[in-house]
Write an enzyme that holds these catalytic residues in place. Structure first.
Site, PDB file in Angstrom:
ATOM      1  N   GLU A 211       0.851  -1.205   0.000  1.00 31.74           N
ATOM      2  CA  GLU A 211       0.000   0.000   0.000  1.00 31.74           C
ATOM      3  C   GLU A 211       0.883   1.249   0.000  1.00 31.74           C
ATOM      4  OE1 GLU A 211      -3.212  -0.328   2.901  1.00 31.74           O
ATOM      5  OE2 GLU A 211      -4.072  -1.994   1.766  1.00 31.74           O
ATOM      6  N   GLU A 337      -4.628  -8.796  -0.806  1.00 29.72           N
ATOM      7  CA  GLU A 337      -5.448  -8.618   0.404  1.00 29.72           C
ATOM      8  C   GLU A 337      -6.893  -8.523  -0.049  1.00 29.72           C
ATOM      9  OE1 GLU A 337      -4.320  -5.618   3.275  1.00 29.72           O
ATOM     10  OE2 GLU A 337      -2.184  -6.013   2.932  1.00 29.72           O
TER      11      GLU A 337
HETATM   12  O1  AHR Z   1      -5.102  -6.392   6.681  1.00 31.56           O
HETATM   13  C1  AHR Z   1      -5.037  -5.275   7.527  1.00 31.56           C
HETATM   14  C2  AHR Z   1      -4.426  -4.064   6.853  1.00 31.56           C
HETATM   15  O2  AHR Z   1      -5.237  -3.659   5.792  1.00 31.56           O
HETATM   16  C3  AHR Z   1      -3.076  -4.293   6.202  1.00 31.56           C
HETATM   17  O3  AHR Z   1      -2.028  -4.177   7.100  1.00 31.56           O
HETATM   18  C4  AHR Z   1      -3.028  -3.202   5.191  1.00 31.56           C
HETATM   19  O4  AHR Z   1      -2.216  -3.532   4.092  1.00 31.56           O
HETATM   20  C5  AHR Z   1      -4.472  -2.984   4.813  1.00 31.56           C
HETATM   21  O5  AHR Z   1      -4.799  -1.652   4.803  1.00 31.56           O
END
Ligand code: AHR
Length: 534
Positions: A211, A337
């Protein structure tokens, strides 16, 4: 439910070149086009993600060698056993946002001598009331060697996320050297041997930041493109093609962040299109959810399904944007994710972003895995967030207690798709009107073929209505089949430490044959048909 009337959907039927059907005994159609493969479903599309956050690593994975909790060299045995059952292909670590504050050197060498550091998530308001512990002050007991051991025990490939925000390319090269340099070749190889592995770990997947538009450095896309080039230039590869994964958008239906995708691609290609050879994958994150994971209305149920389904268009949007620059299609999309992120359920003071998944989350998981299968030609890897005691979690642990959630059971059902050839599949069933011009499909799923085994998975999101569908196998005939169904009498059903088997799949012989048959999909269910073709 009263305002939910059914809409007739004819689009998918038209796409398949079939005549729209008038209402009859069945109210749906599922057609599998066996001769129309879309691409191979990489096993990695069913990957996992583990971060040093809350109780994921300490408690979830790592219990320590001297623990009374059954463990293999400090790693929770029940977790390993379940991961092996899933054929878990790949695990991402150490974050997430944590990755861009992590110095891998803190987690190597003798455990008793490793430094204790403030965890990235220490500032989170939810952890304020937690007593001091590894969730706030990371003892680094679980470092690279322990993570590699976890992957080896699970039979999964490691996927490491490098720190781009607060370390240098030189530190990154050194981590690659620690992991991959030949036995006894370098000082770091000797250090690795001291940590238990004379042989290299041969790590292939390397994430270049996380991110990077946010917690990973607040970069602009053009700035991150420079960092990506610096971090991936002249990295020692020890005879192995390293697969670098660029930090992509945090997609959201209101802001898909296509500008990030375009900005990064444009600035990478601006230097040379050869740089696409260095970018194996481009990662996207997408979460749906909100509200309480167990207390929800029927409207909340359908809204979550609709939000989860947005993944479909996000994959297409970003893939299209990438193709404007990467015309030879060298770069694949990675969704490292994803999941339904609800309000935290209080499982204990050290847990963060944890909630108890219900049957609803199993359907979200299933419909998302179906989306990935349908886009198999575009995707190289997907990693659900997160493995244990967190968002969209497969497992919950507390001390010696361990439970597999409905999300685990969805993964377990879908493992039969791993490595199969994704086939085009057309679903047509009355859509569910959600009001305000929104609607959700009545049935959706995916199909894959491996040898003579055809695997078909279908989600019926309707809370109370079964869907009877004419099933049609174009280009094949069923000889015999097994069916596995995941559902529960109550849509709020979940598995907990004292009720581990409320949501578990049931498998039986399906009693079907031929190229056309009828199937009734139960309400609020995930169904898998494993069909032996004649
Ligand atoms: O999964 C939790 C958080 O969500 C992670 O650390 C981040 O990459 C995302 O914003």
């Amino acid at each position: 439910m009263k305002r939910r009337e059914f809409l007739s959907t004819t689009l998918a039927v038209a796409a398949a070149g079939l005549a729209p059907r008038s209402a009859g005994a069945s109210n749906g159609l599922v057609e599998i086009l066996i001769d129309e493969p879309v691409g191979t479903i990489a096993p990695e599309l069913q990957g996992h993600f583990t971060e040093h956050i809350g109780e994921v690593v300490y408690n979830g994975i790592w219990v320590g060698e001297n623990s009374k909790i059954p463990n293999v060299g400090g790693i929770r045995k029940a977790l390993v056993d379940h991961m092996r059952q899933l054929h878990a292909p790949v695990i991402r670590w150490p974050g997430g946002c944590f990755a861009d504050s992590y110095n891998w050197r803190d987690g190597v060498g003798p455990r008793s001598q490793r430094p204790v550091h403030t965890n990235f998530w220490d500032n989170d308001p939810q952890l304020c009331n937690a007593p001091d512990g590894p969730q706030k002050y990371d003892p680094n007991t679980f470092g690279t060697a322990e993570f590699m051991r976890f992957c080896q025990l699970c039979g999964a490939q490691p996927y490491l996320a490098a720190n781009v925000r607060s370390l240098t390319p030189n530190d990154f090269d050194a981590w690659v050297e620690y992991c991959n340099s030949p036995a006894a070749s370098t000082t770091l190889a000797q250090m690795r041997a001291g940590d238990g592995s004379r042989d290299p770990y041969n790590v292939t997947y390397w994430g270049i930041g996380n991110e990077s538009w946010g917690c990973g450095g607040n970069f602009r896309p053009e700035e991150y493109a420079v960092e990506f080039r610096r971090f991936t230039s002249w990295v020692p590869d020890y005879g192995r093609k390293l697969r670098f994964i660029g930090s992509g958008p945090g997609a959201d239906e209101r802001d898909p962040q296509v500008s990030w995708t375009r900005g990064f691609m444009e600035n990478l290609v601006g230097k040379s299109t050869h740089l696409f050879d260095r970018l194996y994958g481009f990662s996207m994150h997408y979460y749906c959810g909100g509200g309480d994971s167990l207390k929800f209305s029927s409207d909340d149920w359908y809204e979550l399904m609709r939000q989860a389904d947005v993944m479909d268009s996000l994959v297409s949007q970003h893939w299209t944007a990438m193709g404007e620059y990467d015309q030879e299609r060298k770069v694949k999309l990675v969704v490292d994710e994803w999941g339904a992120w609800h309000q935290t359920t209080s499982l204990g003071p050290g847990y963060l972003f944890s909630s108890v998944p219900s049957l609803r989350d199993a359907l979200v998981t299933a419909l998302t895995l179906d989306i990935f299968n349908r886009h198999a030609e575009k995707l190289a890897m997907c990693n659900v967030a997160q493995l244990v005691n967190n968002i969209n979690t497969l497992f919950l642990t507390r001390e010696d207690r361990f439970v597999a959630t409905p999300v685990f059971h969805a993964f377990d059902m879908y493992k039969s798709h791993q490595g199969g050839r994704s086939l085009r599949m057309v679903c047509d069933a009355p859509a569910i009107s959600l009001g305000a011009g929104k609607a959700l499909w009545g049935l959706a799923g995916s199909a894959s073929l491996q040898g003579k085994t055809l695997v078909v998975t279908v989600v019926n999101p309707h809370i109370s209505e079964p869907r009877e569908a004419d099933m049609s196998l174009r280009g094949g005939e069923a000889k015999s089949a097994q069916v596995t169904i995941l559902t529960a009498p109550d849509i709020h059903a979940s598995n907990g430490f004292d009720h581990a088997d409320e949501v578990v799949p049931k498998t039986e012989s399906a009693g079907i044959s031929g190229s056309r048959f009828n199937w009734i999909f139960k309400p609020a269910s995930v169904t898998k048909l494993e069909i032996d073709l004649a």
